[in-house]
Design an enzyme around this catalytic site. Structure first.
Site, PDB file in Angstrom:
ATOM      1  N   LEU A   1       0.831  -1.206   0.000  1.00 20.83           N
ATOM      2  CA  LEU A   1       0.000   0.000   0.000  1.00 20.83           C
ATOM      3  C   LEU A   1       0.863   1.253   0.000  1.00 20.83           C
ATOM      4  O   LEU A   1       0.508   2.277  -0.548  1.00 20.83           O
ATOM      5  CB  LEU A   1      -0.902   0.026   1.231  1.00 20.83           C
ATOM      6  CG  LEU A   1      -1.964  -1.058   1.357  1.00 20.83           C
ATOM      7  CD1 LEU A   1      -2.656  -0.945   2.701  1.00 20.83           C
ATOM      8  CD2 LEU A   1      -2.986  -0.934   0.241  1.00 20.83           C
TER       9      LEU A   1
ATOM     10  N   GLY B   1       9.981   0.708   6.673  1.00 16.55           N
ATOM     11  CA  GLY B   1       9.615  -0.532   6.006  1.00 16.55           C
ATOM     12  C   GLY B   1       8.364  -0.326   5.184  1.00 16.55           C
ATOM     13  O   GLY B   1       8.028   0.794   4.822  1.00 16.55           O
TER      14      GLY B   1
ATOM     15  N   VAL C   1       4.206  -0.915   4.055  1.00 18.68           N
ATOM     16  CA  VAL C   1       2.840  -1.085   4.537  1.00 18.68           C
ATOM     17  C   VAL C   1       2.109  -1.920   3.500  1.00 18.68           C
ATOM     18  O   VAL C   1       2.091  -1.588   2.319  1.00 18.68           O
ATOM     19  CB  VAL C   1       2.115   0.261   4.719  1.00 18.68           C
ATOM     20  CG1 VAL C   1       0.684   0.035   5.156  1.00 18.68           C
ATOM     21  CG2 VAL C   1       2.835   1.118   5.731  1.00 18.68           C
TER      22      VAL C   1
ATOM     23  N   ASP D   1       3.687  15.232  15.217  1.00 20.78           N
ATOM     24  CA  ASP D   1       3.962  15.106  13.783  1.00 20.78           C
ATOM     25  C   ASP D   1       2.664  15.172  12.975  1.00 20.78           C
ATOM     26  O   ASP D   1       2.425  14.343  12.096  1.00 20.78           O
ATOM     27  CB  ASP D   1       4.729  13.813  13.502  1.00 20.78           C
ATOM     28  CG  ASP D   1       5.469  13.856  12.171  1.00 20.78           C
ATOM     29  OD1 ASP D   1       5.585  14.962  11.597  1.00 20.78           O
ATOM     30  OD2 ASP D   1       5.920  12.796  11.703  1.00 20.78           O
TER      31      ASP D   1
END
Lengths: 461, 347
Positions: free
Chosen positions: A100, A106, A108, A221
């Site tokens: 995705l 890393g 998704v 964030d």
């Protein structure tokens, strides 16, 4: 503006041309030499046209040598790709699907709960990648701990966590989202939402943020890349990797560290203050986010982080003229240089712009398609089909082969919308052949005809 | 008109009718003492409930809906950790019970026709009220002594109206709907941006028709993930009869009974099932359109439902009175609920 400075999350942002690692994962491409014609006789049809000419360095005379024989010309028919089989992979009760998005930690991927058939997303974290990021491992542990305690409509839900010690991987299974606000913004030419749409998202952001703050959590964030949308269109605040949970007995919301994205940082951080109010950091970033999704611009820019921080530190910015004055007022209130003057969540909620719903004019920005699929269908299905329908077949036919030319034709065809992705016959016997009429398969798009591994030094971390 | 009190002491439990919602609730046959009327008492154990809000939603919604084909709740009340709901006794039980006990190969077609018409009346009302049922299945179709058909199981339903607007598509996919997956339309399972609408209930009607006619629901016993891709690919479930059961060369009818292979459902029933089970939701008729289908009119005359359901007999206090059973179960439950583990202090 430099993308790096906004620290744009690649998660869920579907840009067809850019996801290089995906193709690498799905595709092992090979160039078959002339000798390989015993393997695949179909391939060697027009080799005679371009006999290879070997040249000695001394004879090199570019004017006399046909450029085509110098650079061996490869016909698009002779470039053979090999698909990787969509082999069923399970983590616990979850079936793995396609990629995705990707972040520095890393990938998704999509996952399907094989018992409830509920779609999920999984964040796959690799230990060695985490080590390269400052505080990587700590951040993840903190995120897991935080997410476990949270439950709100506008905060991403952590469903499950798996560890694979052998592979040094960690799997965080989350609620399924179809895209991020960042991805949607990037898909539009103006890079902004119509007001009614921005209004809806902003209110949900404030709802989620209020909840987080009520739990003593400072996100640190907030940015469009970390605001995801579910199928129902609900906004989910995600990525609590750099969030901070205040101590239960803390006197106030004072924070000392920040690792958020530079363009969304408040002046107190840009100026290097030692201690600052945590809640007001989130208010500021939400203000920048509101500015960004309504104008398509950033209030502060800079050629590099230093310039950017210099500008933020001064706290001077302008809101474009065409923005109506209530919204201007709200943005100005959220982007006050002095955290003490900056709006509180309560003030934001009671602000005229929040109370009054803008009229619905113009087209809402849709969620951009994922690899050509506007509906974002379950990507696990091909793996399941492979598992159930094709595993009974013989062992050969492990791979399908197809050529660059077919790919190009396929690409041209796929410009038109295709709805019959799943029509693939259960009795597909012609797997081992280069079949020119297999239009039903969605080819992954390759980047080049030669398999290029990533250059290790060039990767954005 | 009897008034039902929200108080446990007014109801005397006679026997256990069954469990529901995965052991979350127990349904008792009870007697309303003042009126001596038999009622069904459903007890939800809220300690076990993972999705407490679903039960709340079921009670609230059921109280809002008023239609003769929707099971009413007379009253509901809380006692200790349990929520009790009093509803009229449906003496024949659910269609699932009938299939399990007396009609393993399926109900007779004339019974199906009567049942499905009443179900559609109830469903049409639910849709018009702005809800999608999402859990139509034989176990949620109840039949009374007189052959009156009621729909239950509103726990899984969802509103079509959201923010004051009638939504074109719904996207929510409840994780709690696990037991109903075989009945859900492909577009519900797909969980993509296309979403679904009340036409998904019509697909479920088709699955229910197959379930009532065949004795088991289509896709039963199949891995749930295989069911998913079968549905997505458009594999339509069928009524099993001489027209659909393939006969092998040596006269074998794999896995089907002789009776199933020899019977013949009417063209109308086949037609309705096929209409409901279309892959494309917009092609399926609405509940009100189905009610105007000629098939729905043909079967109204003839034998009554209780007659058609023979040899099944409706419950009565004579058949079902079994206080020992109730006492036993309550003891077992009390023992189960005892927590043997000691308290842990965690500083």
């Amino acid at each position: 503006m430099d993308k790096k400075m906004c620290n744009i999350n690649k998660n869920f942002d579907s840009e067809p041309g850019e996801s290089t690692e995906l193709e690498e994962a799905e595709l092992n491409n090979r160039i078959f030499s002339v000798e390989s014609d015993d393997e695949l006789p179909v391939l060697a049809q027009n080799d005679q046209e371009n006999p290879v000419i070997w040249l000695n360095d001394e004879d090199l005379d570019l004017e006399t040598v046909n450029i085509n024989s110098f650079f061996h010309r490869v016909d698009s028919d002779q470039i053979i790709y090999q698909t990787k089989k969509k082999r069923l992979k399970m983590i616990g009760k979850y079936v793995m699907g396609d990629l995705l998005g990707e972040g520095s930690y890393g990938k998704v991927k999509e996952m399907l709960d094989s018992e409830t058939l509920c779609r999920h997303a999984v964040k796959i974290l690799k230990k060695h990648k985490l080590r390269r990021i400052p505080n990587g491992e700590q951040n993840v542990q903190r995120e897991i701990k935080l997410l476990r305690t949270l439950r709100h409509k506008n905060v991403i839900k952590l469903v499950d966590v798996f560890y694979n010690e052998e592979k040094q991987k960690m799997y965080l299974i989350m609620e399924f989202c179809v895209g991020s606000l960042q991805g949607m913004l990037e898909s539009t030419p103006t890079k902004k939402f119509p007001l009614f749409q921005a209004h809806g998202y902003f209110l949900q952001l404030i709802d989620g943020l209020e909840y987080l703050h009520s739990k003593g959590i400072i996100h640190k964030d907030i940015k469009p890349g970390n605001l995801l949308l579910t199928l129902e269109g609900n906004l989910k605040i995600s990525d609590l990797g750099v969030a901070e949970a205040l101590d239960l007995f803390a006197a106030d919301d004072t924070c000392y560290t920040s690792q958020g994205s530079p363009a969304f940082q408040p002046p107190e951080i840009a100026n290097g203050l030692e201690a600052f109010s945590g809640f007001k950091v989130d208010i500021w970033s939400s203000g920048v986010t509101l500015y960004n999704i309504t104008t398509g611009k950033y209030p502060f820019e800079g050629d590099n982080v230093y310039r950017l921080f210099e500008n933020i530190g001064k706290g001077d910015f302008t809101v474009p003229e065409d923005i109506d004055c209530t919204l201007q007022n709200l943005i100005n209130g959220m982007l006050r240089k002095d955290p003490g003057d900056r709006f509180s969540i309560k003030q934001i909620r009671q602000h005229d712009w929040c109370i009054r719903k803008p009229s619905k004019c113009g087209q809402a920005v849709p969620i951009p398609p994922l690899r050509g699929d506007e509906f974002h269908s379950i990507t696990v299905l091909p793996y399941l089909m492979e598992h159930y329908y094709e595993c009974q077949g013989s062992d050969d036919g492990e791979y399908e082969y197809y050529t660059e030319r077919q790919l190009n034709e396929e690409r041209r065809k796929s410009e038109r919308p295709h709805h019959q992705l799943y029509e693939k016959s259960a009795h597909n016997n012609g797997r081992a052949h280069v079949s020119s009429q297999s239009t039903k398969r969605r080819w992954p798009k390759p980047i080049s005809c030669i398999s290029v591994n990533k250059f290790p030094g060039c990767k954005q971390s | 008109m009897v008034t039902y009190q929200p108080d446990n002491s007014y109801y005397k439990k006679l026997s256990i009718l069954g469990e529901c919602c995965n052991g979350l609730a127990i349904v008792y046959l009870a007697k309303h003492v003042p009126s001596q009327k038999l009622v069904a008492l459903k007890k939800f154990n809220m300690d076990k409930a993972k999705h407490a809000n679903l039960i709340q939603q079921e009670v609230i919604l059921t109280r809002q809906l008023q239609h003769s084909n929707i099971l009413p709740y007379f009253v509901s009340y809380v006692i200790d950790q349990e929520v009790c709901v009093i509803s009229p006794l449906m003496e024949f039980g659910s269609c699932r019970d009938l299939l399990n006990t007396h009609f393993i190969e399926g109900l007779p077609e004339s019974a199906i026709a009567i049942i499905i018409k009443d179900v559609l009346e109830g469903l049409d009302y639910i849709h018009k009220k702005g809800f999608i049922h999402r859990a139509l299945r034989a176990s949620h179709i109840l039949i009374s002594q007189t052959g009156h058909v009621c729909l239950s199981g509103l726990r899984y339903s969802c509103p079509i109206i959201y923010n004051g607007k009638w939504q074109k598509q719904i996207h929510s996919f409840p994780e709690s709907t696990m037991e109903n997956l075989n009945w859900l339309g492909p577009e519900v399972l797909e969980q993509n941006l296309q979403g679904y609408n009340e036409k998904s209930d019509i697909y479920s009607i088709g699955v229910v028709l197959c379930e009532l006619a065949n004795g088991t629901e289509p896709f039963a016993g199949m891995p749930i993930t295989l069911m998913l891709i079968e549905k997505v690919r458009g594999a339509a479930p069928q009524l099993l009869d001489s027209a659909t059961i393939p006969i092998e060369e040596n006269d074998e009818i794999n896995g089907y009974t002789l009776n199933q292979a020899n019977r013949r459902f009417s063209e109308g029933l086949h037609q309705i099932a096929a209409l409901c089970l279309q892959r494309e939701p917009s092609h399926r008729p609405s509940a009100s359109q189905l009610l105007t289908h000629s098939y729905m009119k043909v079967h109204r005359r003839g034998l009554s439902l209780p007659h058609l359901l023979k040899p099944a007999i409706p419950l009565s206090d004579k058949v079902a009175y079994n206080p020992d059973e109730v006492a036993d179960l309550e003891t077992i439950q009390r023992l189960n609920d005892l927590e043997i583990s000691s308290y842990e202090w965690n500083f």
